[in-house]
Motif scaffolding. Structure first.
Motif, PDB file in Angstrom:
ATOM      1  N   ALA A  67      54.959  37.055  58.883  1.00 43.93           N
ATOM      2  CA  ALA A  67      53.585  37.439  59.183  1.00 43.93           C
ATOM      3  C   ALA A  67      52.958  38.109  57.975  1.00 43.93           C
ATOM      4  O   ALA A  67      53.586  38.892  57.278  1.00 43.93           O
ATOM      5  N   GLY A  68      51.700  37.779  57.749  1.00 47.09           N
ATOM      6  CA  GLY A  68      50.982  38.390  56.636  1.00 47.09           C
ATOM      7  C   GLY A  68      51.131  37.642  55.342  1.00 47.09           C
ATOM      8  O   GLY A  68      50.622  38.072  54.319  1.00 47.09           O
TER       9      GLY A  68
ATOM     10  N   LEU B 199      40.315  37.882  43.192  1.00 50.26           N
ATOM     11  CA  LEU B 199      39.134  38.720  42.973  1.00 50.26           C
ATOM     12  C   LEU B 199      39.181  39.991  43.815  1.00 50.26           C
ATOM     13  O   LEU B 199      38.696  41.044  43.376  1.00 50.26           O
ATOM     14  N   ARG B 200      39.771  39.917  45.001  1.00 46.62           N
ATOM     15  CA  ARG B 200      39.958  41.138  45.787  1.00 46.62           C
ATOM     16  C   ARG B 200      40.901  42.097  45.062  1.00 46.62           C
ATOM     17  O   ARG B 200      40.650  43.310  44.990  1.00 46.62           O
ATOM     18  N   TRP B 201      42.015  41.540  44.559  1.00 50.97           N
ATOM     19  CA  TRP B 201      42.946  42.381  43.795  1.00 50.97           C
ATOM     20  C   TRP B 201      42.263  42.962  42.558  1.00 50.97           C
ATOM     21  O   TRP B 201      42.432  44.145  42.246  1.00 50.97           O
TER      22      TRP B 201
ATOM     23  N   ALA C 123      53.338  44.329  39.345  1.00 49.32           N
ATOM     24  CA  ALA C 123      54.172  43.320  39.993  1.00 49.32           C
ATOM     25  C   ALA C 123      53.414  42.499  41.027  1.00 49.32           C
ATOM     26  O   ALA C 123      53.967  41.552  41.578  1.00 49.32           O
ATOM     27  N   LEU C 124      52.163  42.831  41.301  1.00 52.87           N
ATOM     28  CA  LEU C 124      51.402  42.127  42.330  1.00 52.87           C
ATOM     29  C   LEU C 124      50.923  40.718  41.949  1.00 52.87           C
ATOM     30  O   LEU C 124      50.893  39.838  42.812  1.00 52.87           O
TER      31      LEU C 124
ATOM     32  N   LEU D 169      44.024  45.883  51.557  1.00 53.79           N
ATOM     33  CA  LEU D 169      44.465  45.537  52.910  1.00 53.79           C
ATOM     34  C   LEU D 169      44.164  44.080  53.258  1.00 53.79           C
ATOM     35  O   LEU D 169      44.827  43.489  54.115  1.00 53.79           O
ATOM     36  N   ARG D 170      43.187  43.492  52.585  1.00 52.92           N
ATOM     37  CA  ARG D 170      42.818  42.098  52.854  1.00 52.92           C
ATOM     38  C   ARG D 170      43.543  41.109  51.942  1.00 52.92           C
ATOM     39  O   ARG D 170      43.334  39.905  52.044  1.00 52.92           O
ATOM     40  N   LEU D 171      44.401  41.603  51.051  1.00 52.65           N
ATOM     41  CA  LEU D 171      45.133  40.698  50.171  1.00 52.65           C
ATOM     42  C   LEU D 171      46.071  39.808  50.982  1.00 52.65           C
ATOM     43  O   LEU D 171      46.778  40.272  51.875  1.00 52.65           O
TER      44      LEU D 171
END
Length: 423
Positions: free
Chosen positions: A3-4, A20-22, A132-133, A193-195
């Motif tokens: 999930a996620g 772009l969110r990140w 690391a993302l 939170l939306r990533l």
């Protein structure tokens, strides 16, 4: 698939809403960082103690250095997204709390040192995790472009954050500036939170020669074993081990002369703060130019060779800075150094992220970040003492030689010289 997480087709990073969110979250955090340090400096200065001001400004570097490698372990254990969200939330609460305290009472050295220590500890968790993302939000072929976008965001954040912090301090004192920094940290949270986090593939490496034959990571019973396992993995990896040595040499030779050394050079030449400002602006312009090229182009062929050559060529600019007679020429050379060093640094980051086994990515990132934020600043007192003894010319020449040694060593290692980024 858990999930996620989501398996999505690769698209250009600058057109990917997830990237772009990140990028938006990272930019908000970086601007918040700049405003925070501006507010901290002014709040420390208002305590009226010069020694206390120095103590406050230095305090954050201690936990950052001590806990940086542990931050990488935590990112691998919990996932970098969770660590980044927790870090920005903690920084928002800490800085907004300090703003509230300063509304009620004048700043004291003790309070500011405590906040700086806590902020530095959280920073030690944030920096490895945010580095690391990128492999978790886009495909391996976009990592070089993401490094360019990240460098652009960092440069832009410095340009925006310092004046914003100055205006906030002038308008409402350090309390308002700390409040602005806290709000910026909080603004990153909805974006984080939306990533959408994608499952990591097997290590892409940079070719069959550079991916390494690392065994599957063992399940370690505690964090210390995780850390030792990560360091052993880097040491045995045919690409990451040499890359870390290149990073260490480049940072040690670069940070001293380009930070403290420029101040001392400007004083000796009579260029003053304004002259140094033009030199720093030249460096920032060059670094932004390299970031823009990489963000638009997305991939550089023969990335390992180009990275090492840029480190080697850029070293000549460092040596030349101490020999030029005018501010204009020094600013032009600084732009050249920024261009070459910026490109080398972005390519190095992309190579690290594509070569590392996903299970070790947080720890690998923490080691590379450790050299930048913990080890390299140790060159400040050495640079200052050496300039006092021998002058800027010899010191800049030695620093350039250290940087050049990193480039030469990289070119001498076959796996690094032949390293390629994924298409």
């Amino acid at each position: 698939m858990t999930a996620g997480t989501v398996e999505c087709p690769e698209r250009p990073a600058h057109r990917d809403p997830n990237v772009l969110r990140w990028l938006g979250a990272y930019t908000a955090s970086m601007i918040g960082d700049s405003v925070y340090f501006m507010a901290l400096a002014w709040a420390a200065a208002r305590t009226g103690s010069a020694s206390g001001t120095g103590l406050v400004l230095a305090a954050g570097s201690i936990p950052r250095a001590l806990l940086m490698l542990g931050g990488g372990v935590l990112a691998d254990r919990l996932g970098p997204r969770r660590v980044v969200i927790g870090s920005d939330a903690a920084r928002a609460v800490l800085v907004l709390g300090l703003a509230a305290v300063l509304v009620l009472t004048a700043p004291t050295v003790g309070v500011l040192v405590a906040v700086a220590l806590l902020f530095g500890a959280v920073d030690a968790l944030f920096l490895p995790a945010v580095g690391a993302l990128p492999p978790r939000i886009s495909g391996p072929g976009q990592l070089a472009r993401i490094q360019g976008l990240r460098a652009l965001a960092a440069r832009g954040s410095s340009i925006i954050g310092a004046p914003l912090g100055g205006v906030a301090v002038a308008t409402g004192g350090p309390a308002l500036a700390f409040a602005a920094a806290g709000v910026l940290f909080a603004l990153s949270l909805p974006l984080l939170l939306r990533l959408r986090i994608r499952p990591l593939p097997e290590p892409a490496g940079t070719s069959t020669e550079t991916s390494g034959e690392a065994p599957a990571p063992e399940k370690n019973p505690n964090a210390w074993h995780d850390l030792v396992d990560g360091l052993r993995y880097i040491r045995r990896h045919p690409l990451l081990g040499p890359l870390m040595l290149v990073i260490a040499l480049s940072e040690l030779g670069f940070v001293g002369p380009l930070n403290l050394g420029l101040i001392l050079l400007s004083e000796q030449r009579g260029w003053g703060a304004a002259g140094m400002g033009w030199i720093v602006a030249g460096f920032a312009a060059g670094a932004a130019g390299s970031a823009l090229v990489l963000a638009v182009r997305g991939r550089v062929p023969r990335a390992g060779t180009v990275m090492c050559l840029m480190a080697l060529v850029g070293a000549t600019g460092i040596a030349a800075l101490a020999q030029v007679p005018s501010v204009a020429l020094a600013a032009a050379i600084a732009a050249f150094v920024g261009l070459t060093a910026g490109l080398a640094g972005a390519l190095c980051g992309a190579l690290v992220q594509t070569a590392a086994d996903p299970a070790y990515l947080g720890r690998v990132t923490s080691v590379s970040t450790f050299f930048t934020y913990a080890i390299a600043p140790l060159s400040y007192p050495v640079t200052g003492a050496a300039v006092a003894l021998w002058g800027t010319g010899p010191v800049f020449a030695v620093s350039a030689a250290v940087c050049a040694a990193g480039g030469v060593m990289g070119l001498a290692v076959t796996t690094l010289r032949r390293a390629e980024l994924p298409r």
